[in-house]
Scaffold this motif. Structure first.
Motif, PDB file in Angstrom:
ATOM      1  N   GLY A   1       0.817  -1.212   0.000  1.00 59.96           N
ATOM      2  CA  GLY A   1       0.000   0.000   0.000  1.00 59.96           C
ATOM      3  C   GLY A   1       0.844   1.253   0.000  1.00 59.96           C
TER       4      GLY A   1
ATOM      5  N   HIS B   1       3.875   1.580  -1.157  1.00 61.70           N
ATOM      6  CA  HIS B   1       4.498   1.701  -2.478  1.00 61.70           C
ATOM      7  C   HIS B   1       3.509   2.277  -3.493  1.00 61.70           C
ATOM      8  CE1 HIS B   1       7.037   0.735  -5.929  1.00 61.70           C
ATOM      9  NE2 HIS B   1       5.974   0.184  -6.490  1.00 61.70           N
ATOM     10  N   LEU B   2       2.255   1.798  -3.446  1.00 61.89           N
ATOM     11  CA  LEU B   2       1.251   2.301  -4.385  1.00 61.89           C
ATOM     12  C   LEU B   2       0.961   3.770  -4.130  1.00 61.89           C
ATOM     13  CD1 LEU B   2      -1.286  -0.679  -4.516  1.00 61.89           C
ATOM     14  CD2 LEU B   2       0.251   0.088  -6.340  1.00 61.89           C
ATOM     15  N   CYS B   3       0.946   4.176  -2.861  1.00 62.08           N
ATOM     16  CA  CYS B   3       0.696   5.584  -2.546  1.00 62.08           C
ATOM     17  C   CYS B   3       1.779   6.488  -3.128  1.00 62.08           C
ATOM     18  CB  CYS B   3       0.627   5.779  -1.034  1.00 62.08           C
ATOM     19  SG  CYS B   3      -0.899   5.192  -0.279  1.00 62.08           S
TER      20      CYS B   3
ATOM     21  N   GLY C   1       2.245   4.861  -7.341  1.00 60.05           N
ATOM     22  CA  GLY C   1       1.110   4.463  -8.164  1.00 60.05           C
ATOM     23  C   GLY C   1       0.991   5.298  -9.432  1.00 60.05           C
TER      24      GLY C   1
ATOM     25  N   LYS D   1      -3.373   4.714  -6.361  1.00 61.13           N
ATOM     26  CA  LYS D   1      -3.009   5.413  -5.126  1.00 61.13           C
ATOM     27  C   LYS D   1      -4.117   5.294  -4.076  1.00 61.13           C
ATOM     28  CE  LYS D   1       0.133   8.686  -7.337  1.00 61.13           C
ATOM     29  NZ  LYS D   1       0.443  10.085  -7.654  1.00 61.13           N
TER      30      LYS D   1
ATOM     31  N   GLY E   1      -3.857   1.956  -2.605  1.00 57.70           N
ATOM     32  CA  GLY E   1      -2.742   1.945  -1.667  1.00 57.70           C
ATOM     33  C   GLY E   1      -3.128   2.527  -0.322  1.00 57.70           C
TER      34      GLY E   1
END
Length: 315
Positions: free
Chosen positions: A200, A202-204, A207, A213, A216
């Motif tokens: 999560g 990393h996606l934030c 992304g 995001k 995430g």
């Protein structure tokens, strides 16, 4: 010579067909046994994340890997040969060993409940100041492997019961297949669960889309709650499995009243509200049995004998 070669090839062919049939038998039996262990597998997956909750994210996967190796040793080096020897020479002892494991699970679960309700804590927890992180991690890993041994014993016992009529080779093959498959499935799922917050994060940060995001951020908010929920489920699972083992074990040794009473209530609830509620009733009464037994063991160990004040199970 040609006749001898043909005879040899025939013998090899027969051996190959026999081996192939044995493999098929083992695979089929493993499938049957694996389906019966599903409940304990879920319990195992629910219990394990609690052992890395609150520790350094960098240590989560190494700890899970150490627990995984310990679990494989439990199943393949301790329980598998032990189960085969007992099934061959002393099958009547299996029920008593299982009941001892059920008592241990009940004790672990009851101790957690008592601590949550404000009772005295035994051993350090992640809420305490940790003076020696390495020693604490080792203690927590050891606690997880001990609990895994009990859950694994239940898995192997269920598996052995499903293939009790098979020959020794088939029993050994099924126990090995189920042991490895369960370990990979449980600890693979646990590793995925405890690293979802890192995914999560990393996606934030990285992304490529707004949707990514948002997902995430959802993971970052959801995973701490999920881990707390799994810790709660794990405690209930310990009590449920432990109490269930005790009830069934008592019936096996001729004290069938408690299990029949619980089953009678289960059937009554099932007739009125359906099978799901009947199953939940049985699980709940098994958990209460585990809690009562575990509470007695906690009292005897901690209050009467004064044990467990320095070295808890790593809650």
């Amino acid at each position: 010579m040609p006749g001898g070669l043909v005879a040899l090839l025939d013998d090899v062919s027969i051996i190959a067909r026999t081996a192939s049939a044995s493999v098929d038998d083992i695979a089929a039996a493993a499938g049957r046994a694996g389906s019966k262990t599903a409940g304990v597998v879920i319990d195992d997956a629910a219990v394990t994340p609690s052992y890395v909750t609150g520790l350094s994210p960098a240590r989560e996967l190494p700890i899970i890997w150490n627990i995984t190796k310990g679990s494989l040793k439990n199943k393949l080096l301790i329980l598998l040969p032990g189960a085969l020897l007992l099934s061959e020479f002393l099958p009547q002892a299996i029920v008593f060993i299982l009941m001892l494991g059920g008592a241990y699970l009940s004790y672990e679960g009851a101790e957690k409940v008592i601590e949550k309700l404000g009772g005295e804590k035994h051993g350090k927890t992640v809420d305490d100041e940790i003076d020696d992180p390495v020693a604490f991690e080792k203690q927590r890993t050891s606690g997880a492997i001990r609990t895994d041994l009990i859950l694994s014993a239940e898995i192997m016992a269920i598996t052995l019961n499903e293939v009790a009529a098979e020959d020794l080779l088939t029993r050994a093959g099924v126990l090995a297949i189920v042991g490895v498959a369960v370990t990979v499935a449980v600890y693979g799922a646990v590793a995925l669960i405890v690293k979802m917050d890192d995914v999560g994060l990393h996606l934030c940060k990285e992304g490529l889309t707004d949707a990514g995001k948002r997902f995430g951020r959802f993971l970052l908010k959801a995973m701490p709650k999920l881990l707390v929920a799994l810790s709660f489920i794990g405690t209930i699972a310990m009590l449920w499995v432990g109490g269930g083992i005790i009830l069934h074990g008592l019936a096996e040794i001729g004290i069938s009243g408690p299990e029949h009473w619980v089953e009678g209530i289960e059937h009554g609830v099932s007739a009125i509200a359906g099978g799901l509620f009947g199953w939940l009733t049985f699980a709940g009464l098994s958990a209460l049995t585990g809690l009562a037994l575990g509470g007695v063991i906690v009292f005897i160990l901690h209050k009467v004998l004064g044990l467990g004040h320095e070295t808890g199970a790593g809650h």
